[in-house]
Design a protein around this motif. Structure first.
Motif, short mmCIF file in Angstrom:
data_model
loop_
_atom_site.label_atom_id
_atom_site.label_comp_id
_atom_site.label_asym_id
_atom_site.label_seq_id
_atom_site.Cartn_x
_atom_site.Cartn_y
_atom_site.Cartn_z
N PRO A 31 0.84 -1.22 -0.12
CA PRO A 31 0.07 -0.03 -0.01
C PRO A 31 0.94 1.35 0.01
N GLU A 32 0.07 2.29 -0.44
CA GLU A 32 1.18 3.74 -0.42
C GLU A 32 1.19 4.21 0.98
N THR A 33 0.28 4.01 1.84
CA THR A 33 0.55 4.58 3.16
C THR A 33 0.08 3.55 4.24
N PHE A 34 0.65 3.51 5.60
CA PHE A 34 0.31 2.58 6.63
C PHE A 34 -0.18 3.67 7.72
N PRO A 35 -1.35 3.41 8.07
CA PRO A 35 -1.93 4.24 9.35
C PRO A 35 -1.40 3.56 10.46
N LYS A 36 -1.60 4.18 11.49
CA LYS A 36 -1.30 3.84 13.06
C LYS A 36 -2.53 4.17 13.65
N LEU A 37 -2.97 3.07 14.52
CA LEU A 37 -4.26 3.18 15.21
C LEU A 37 -3.78 3.06 16.82
N THR A 38 -4.24 3.78 17.53
CA THR A 38 -4.14 3.94 18.92
C THR A 38 -5.54 3.73 19.74
N ALA A 39 -5.37 3.00 20.85
CA ALA A 39 -6.42 2.68 21.76
C ALA A 39 -6.27 2.63 23.30
N ILE A 40 -6.97 3.25 23.97
CA ILE A 40 -6.79 3.23 25.31
C ILE A 40 -7.86 2.43 26.31
N GLY A 41 -7.49 1.54 27.05
CA GLY A 41 -8.22 0.72 27.88
C GLY A 41 -8.15 1.07 29.41
N TYR A 42 -9.48 1.12 29.94
CA TYR A 42 -9.19 1.40 31.55
C TYR A 42 -10.01 0.38 32.26
N ALA A 43 -9.66 0.05 33.40
CA ALA A 43 -10.34 -0.69 34.24
C ALA A 43 -10.15 -0.06 35.77
N PRO A 44 -11.25 -0.39 36.51
CA PRO A 44 -11.08 -0.08 38.15
C PRO A 44 -10.31 -0.92 38.94
N LEU A 45 -9.57 -0.53 39.64
CA LEU A 45 -8.68 -1.13 40.82
C LEU A 45 -9.45 -1.95 41.75
N ASP A 46 -10.29 -1.12 42.55
CA ASP A 46 -11.10 -1.43 43.76
C ASP A 46 -12.07 -2.71 43.65
N THR A 47 -12.58 -2.60 42.37
CA THR A 47 -13.80 -3.63 42.22
C THR A 47 -13.22 -4.97 41.53
N GLN A 48 -11.94 -4.91 41.51
CA GLN A 48 -11.67 -6.28 40.91
C GLN A 48 -11.72 -7.47 41.99
N ALA A 60 -6.61 -6.04 37.13
CA ALA A 60 -6.83 -4.70 36.33
C ALA A 60 -6.20 -4.34 35.17
N MET A 61 -4.74 -4.64 35.20
CA MET A 61 -3.90 -4.56 34.14
C MET A 61 -4.50 -5.50 32.98
N GLN A 62 -4.86 -6.64 33.18
CA GLN A 62 -5.38 -7.71 32.22
C GLN A 62 -6.94 -6.94 31.63
N ALA A 63 -7.51 -6.43 32.51
CA ALA A 63 -8.76 -6.06 31.96
C ALA A 63 -8.75 -4.81 31.21
N GLU A 118 -7.74 5.42 40.80
CA GLU A 118 -8.25 4.52 41.04
C GLU A 118 -8.60 3.47 40.03
N HIS A 119 -7.87 3.70 38.86
CA HIS A 119 -8.13 3.05 37.59
C HIS A 119 -6.45 2.65 37.21
N TYR A 120 -6.61 1.44 36.21
CA TYR A 120 -5.38 0.92 35.63
C TYR A 120 -5.66 1.40 34.00
#
Length: 150
Positions: A31-48, A60-63, A118-120
């Motif tokens: 292909p002529e160009t290759f895009p980069k996608l980013t994503a962010i995931g959050y998980a609460p620590l206390d409710t694990q 929480a890290m895994q979640a 309180e999140h990871y």
């Protein structure tokens, strides 16, 4: 009739020879160009559901990582939305909304993984140059580079 049979035989023999007298050379097309996608995931620590704080952090890290992968899958494949509503005696009875995503993400890498309050949080990046390289190892899409006739 005899001449017609000889002509048909000659046409058949010439046609059969012409279909196998070439060499096709293929090349891979990037292909002529290759895009980069980013994503962010959050998980609460206390409710694990864990007994110790260290276990809660690991869960929480895994979640948060799974949540980030889901976000990447939504960006790549889209999200399937199913909705239904019902009205009874001119008032809203039920209103249901479902969302799902399905797909395979290959080549993503974890950019950062860290606690915030309180999140990871886990940040992922999907570089489509890497995806293309992985795809090339499995499937070799090609186009005709050169044809040589003999």
């Amino acid at each position: 009739m005899k001449h017609l049979m000889l002509i048909l035989l000659a046409v058949f023999l010439l046609g059969a020879c012409s279909s196998n007298d070439r060499y096709v050379q293929w090349e891979t097309v990037p292909p002529e160009t290759f895009p980069k996608l980013t994503a962010i995931g959050y998980a609460p620590l206390d409710t694990q559901p864990a007994k110790t704080q260290a276990e809660k952090v690991l869960m929480a890290m895994q979640a948060s990582k799974l949540a980030a992968y889901r976000e990447l899958a939504e960006q790549v494949y889209g999200q399937k939305i199913t909705a239904s509503s019902s009205v009874n005696e001119w008032t809203m009875g039920d209103d249901n909304l479902r969302a799902s995503v399905s797909g395979v993400i290959r080549g993503a890498r974890v950019v950062k993984s860290y606690p915030v309050g309180e999140h990871y949080v886990t940040e992922l990046e999907l570089d489509f140059a890497q995806v293309w390289a992985v795809y090339q190892q499995q499937n070799r899409p090609q186009r005709v580079k050169d044809v040589t006739y003999f």
